[in-house]
Design an enzyme around this catalytic site. Sequence first.
Site, PDB file in Angstrom:
ATOM      1  N   CYS A 149       0.832  -1.215   0.000  1.00  9.45           N
ATOM      2  CA  CYS A 149       0.000   0.000   0.000  1.00  9.45           C
ATOM      3  C   CYS A 149       0.858   1.253   0.000  1.00  9.45           C
ATOM      4  O   CYS A 149       0.646   2.163  -0.802  1.00  9.45           O
ATOM      5  CB  CYS A 149      -0.945   0.002   1.214  1.00  9.45           C
ATOM      6  SG  CYS A 149      -2.295  -1.169   1.023  1.00  9.45           S
ATOM      7  N   HIS A 172      -6.754   3.860   3.988  1.00 13.15           N
ATOM      8  CA  HIS A 172      -6.787   2.484   4.498  1.00 13.15           C
ATOM      9  C   HIS A 172      -8.143   2.199   5.155  1.00 13.15           C
ATOM     10  O   HIS A 172      -8.702   3.051   5.842  1.00 13.15           O
ATOM     11  CB  HIS A 172      -5.678   2.265   5.534  1.00 13.15           C
ATOM     12  CG  HIS A 172      -4.455   1.618   4.966  1.00 13.15           C
ATOM     13  ND1 HIS A 172      -3.205   2.191   5.033  1.00 13.15           N
ATOM     14  CD2 HIS A 172      -4.285   0.424   4.318  1.00 13.15           C
ATOM     15  CE1 HIS A 172      -2.324   1.375   4.452  1.00 13.15           C
ATOM     16  NE2 HIS A 172      -2.949   0.299   4.014  1.00 13.15           N
TER      17      HIS A 172
HETATM   18  N1  PCA Z   1      -3.225  -3.753   2.224  1.00 15.63           N
HETATM   19  C1  PCA Z   1      -1.793  -3.982   2.187  1.00 15.63           C
HETATM   20  C2  PCA Z   1      -1.463  -4.240   0.743  1.00 15.63           C
HETATM   21  C3  PCA Z   1      -2.759  -4.467   0.056  1.00 15.63           C
HETATM   22  C4  PCA Z   1      -3.789  -4.063   1.028  1.00 15.63           C
HETATM   23  O1  PCA Z   1      -4.991  -3.985   0.797  1.00 15.63           O
HETATM   24  C5  PCA Z   1      -0.993  -2.841   2.824  1.00 15.63           C
HETATM   25  O2  PCA Z   1      -1.513  -2.174   3.739  1.00 15.63           O
HETATM   26  O3  PCA Z   1       0.142  -2.613   2.437  1.00 15.63           O
END
Ligand code: PCA
Length: 218
Positions: A149, A172
């Site tokens: 991410c 997020h």
């Molecule tokens: N969360 C991960 C990678 C893909 C996702 O949905 C992250 O927080 O890095």
Amino acid sequence: MKTKLKKRMVLVTGFEPFDGAEINPSQEVARNLNGTVIAGHTVVGALLPCVFGAAIPELQRLLRLYRPALVICVGQAGGRAAITPERVAINIDDARIPDNAGAQPVDRPVVRGGPAAYFSTLPVKAIVAALRAAGLPSEVSSTAGTFVCNHVFYGLMHVLRTQKGVRGGFIHLPFLREQAQEGQASLTLEDMVFGVALAVDTALRRKKDLRLVGGQTQ
Ligand code: PCA
């Protein structure tokens, strides 16, 4: 006569499930928002692979294809209790678990020679305020981690640094209800879709951020 009809677009990306999971709320949110119209802009909801390296070229392909005015990449942060607009992307890949192609980079820059960090150009505190006013849990986060991410968030801001007027950032999401173990925080898909749509709407309507005290996690 030729008329120039330029459609105004917003790109919302989600990620495929990772770490053995079968679902990723960000994928479901992108799918649900695809084709909706928010503040006069058509949303393109797209999926990114949870793979270091491959995710950024795919994002660049989408940027060239749709030329969006606004880009919000979305991912899952299991365990968080709130919808969290990220403030900053850092130039490091440091994976705790392998990505979906089995790669696990340690202490490697996302972009060699790039700056240490980029700030989101979304009005992160205004988004938090709008979500809270709608009854959703929301906080500014000051770390997107060091997994895929953050990698994509950094790659996005690195590309957008030369695209004047195009704003972007990362949000997020907590676990979905059906993913959460007992005692773990979660939200319904409906709330997440509404929350990200509201974030898009707020970013489109508000160029300047609010100065809000207390809108952040530690
Ligand atoms: N969360 C991960 C990678 C893909 C996702 O949905 C992250 O927080 O890095």
